[in-house]
Design a protein around this motif. Structure first.
Motif, PDB file in Angstrom:
ATOM      1  N   ASP A 123       0.842  -1.203   0.000  1.00 11.23           N
ATOM      2  CA  ASP A 123       0.000   0.000   0.000  1.00 11.23           C
ATOM      3  C   ASP A 123       0.877   1.253   0.000  1.00 11.23           C
ATOM      4  OD1 ASP A 123      -2.401   1.481   0.034  1.00 11.23           O
ATOM      5  OD2 ASP A 123      -2.356   1.609   2.225  1.00 11.23           O
ATOM      6  N   LEU A 124       1.779   1.348  -0.957  1.00  6.59           N
ATOM      7  CA  LEU A 124       2.738   2.449  -0.989  1.00  6.59           C
ATOM      8  C   LEU A 124       2.093   3.817  -1.178  1.00  6.59           C
ATOM      9  CD1 LEU A 124       5.669   0.835  -3.003  1.00  6.59           C
ATOM     10  CD2 LEU A 124       5.574   1.334  -0.548  1.00  6.59           C
ATOM     11  N   ASP A 125       0.935   3.858  -1.835  1.00  3.16           N
ATOM     12  CA  ASP A 125       0.289   5.148  -2.073  1.00  3.16           C
ATOM     13  C   ASP A 125      -0.812   5.466  -1.056  1.00  3.16           C
ATOM     14  OD1 ASP A 125      -1.567   3.299  -2.884  1.00  3.16           O
ATOM     15  OD2 ASP A 125      -1.904   4.163  -4.871  1.00  3.16           O
ATOM     16  N   ARG A 150       6.151  14.041   6.613  1.00  7.64           N
ATOM     17  CA  ARG A 150       5.061  14.963   6.292  1.00  7.64           C
ATOM     18  C   ARG A 150       3.982  14.221   5.498  1.00  7.64           C
ATOM     19  NH1 ARG A 150       7.430  19.639   3.512  1.00  7.64           N
ATOM     20  NH2 ARG A 150       8.331  19.961   5.562  1.00  7.64           N
ATOM     21  N   ASP A 151       4.410  13.323   4.613  1.00 16.35           N
ATOM     22  CA  ASP A 151       3.463  12.531   3.816  1.00 16.35           C
ATOM     23  C   ASP A 151       2.553  11.696   4.714  1.00 16.35           C
ATOM     24  OD1 ASP A 151       2.406  11.176   1.395  1.00 16.35           O
ATOM     25  OD2 ASP A 151       3.504   9.459   2.218  1.00 16.35           O
ATOM     26  N   LEU A 152       3.117  11.030   5.719  1.00 17.17           N
ATOM     27  CA  LEU A 152       2.302  10.213   6.632  1.00 17.17           C
ATOM     28  C   LEU A 152       1.367  11.079   7.462  1.00 17.17           C
ATOM     29  CD1 LEU A 152       4.887   7.554   7.829  1.00 17.17           C
ATOM     30  CD2 LEU A 152       2.822   7.145   6.483  1.00 17.17           C
ATOM     31  N   ALA A 153       1.816  12.261   7.874  1.00 17.42           N
ATOM     32  CA  ALA A 153       0.947  13.169   8.625  1.00 17.42           C
ATOM     33  C   ALA A 153      -0.231  13.617   7.758  1.00 17.42           C
ATOM     34  CB  ALA A 153       1.743  14.376   9.122  1.00 17.42           C
ATOM     35  N   ARG A 154       0.045  13.935   6.490  1.00 21.73           N
ATOM     36  CA  ARG A 154      -1.043  14.330   5.565  1.00 21.73           C
ATOM     37  C   ARG A 154      -2.003  13.164   5.328  1.00 21.73           C
ATOM     38  NH1 ARG A 154       2.873  17.656   2.491  1.00 21.73           N
ATOM     39  NH2 ARG A 154       3.378  15.765   1.338  1.00 21.73           N
ATOM     40  N   ALA A 168       1.341  14.664  15.585  1.00 20.71           N
ATOM     41  CA  ALA A 168       2.638  15.336  15.637  1.00 20.71           C
ATOM     42  C   ALA A 168       3.504  14.715  14.557  1.00 20.71           C
ATOM     43  CB  ALA A 168       3.293  15.153  17.010  1.00 20.71           C
ATOM     44  N   GLN A 169       4.162  15.563  13.780  1.00 17.76           N
ATOM     45  CA  GLN A 169       5.042  15.058  12.734  1.00 17.76           C
ATOM     46  C   GLN A 169       6.478  15.269  13.173  1.00 17.76           C
ATOM     47  OE1 GLN A 169       6.671  17.017   9.552  1.00 17.76           O
ATOM     48  NE2 GLN A 169       7.741  15.086   9.787  1.00 17.76           N
TER      49      GLN A 169
END
Length: 186
Positions: A123-125, A150-154, A168-169
């Motif tokens: 599930d890379l995307d 930042r990508d995981l936080a978004r 929290a990022q």
């Protein structure tokens, strides 16, 4: 004998073995002020010799020996462990350990944190509806999320729907003091 009153942090992860996430847990434990916190590592499956990387050999590293699949079989064992040790904080990491958050809630652990350390290869995307549904299902039991990019936080705030103030990022990076260039530039 006096009771140790330092807050206990229980780090819960799938397996305590060689890996980036596991290395991060070791670094956290090894570099947090020893006089301020106690730690325990709970692996849902197994604990390997990787535990030798912990500077303090008295840190309990407990394997729950969970068989493959859903983790309900280890819920009673984890609940008992948490009630016995009374951690101040449970910090689960990645989707495999997220389902232990309701157990921490039921064991009355006052602080419940979940960390997202990266994407799964299948599930890379972040498009998996099933994974998003799992995150939403367990969200009421998690007080705070930590995303290591930042990508995981978004992803957590956007696609999953976790309110931004609960996330929290924190960047996961390289220790530039330990891994610095040599004087000749190498």
């Amino acid at each position: 004998m006096t009771r140790d009153t330092r807050p206990l942090v229980a780090h819960i992860l799938h397996r305590f073995d060689i890996g980036g996430l596991e290395n991060g847990v070791v670094n956290l434990i090894n570099h947090m002020p020893a006089g301020a916190y106690r730690h325990m590592v709970v692996a849902l499956t197994e604990v390997t010799d990787f535990k030798r990387r912990l500077h303090d050999p008295s840190v309990p590293c407990i394997a729950l020996n969970k068989p493959p699949g859903q983790g309900a079989r280890v819920y009673p064992k984890l609940w008992q462990l948490l009630r016995e040790h009374k951690p101040a904080i449970v910090h689960t990491r990645n989707l495999a350990a997220l389902e232990m958050q309701p157990v921490a809630w039921a064991a009355r652990v006052p602080g419940r944190i979940h960390g997202e350390h990266g994407r799964d290869l299948d599930d890379l995307d972040g498009a998996s509806l099933r994974r998003r549904a799992i995150h939403r299902l367990y969200a009421p039991f998690v007080q705070r999320y930590v995303a290591l990019s930042r990508d995981l936080a978004r992803y957590m705030s956007g696609r999953v729907g976790i309110p931004g103030p609960r996330i929290a990022q924190i960047y996961n990076g390289v220790n530039t003091e330990r891994f610095a260039s040599l004087p000749d530039g190498r």
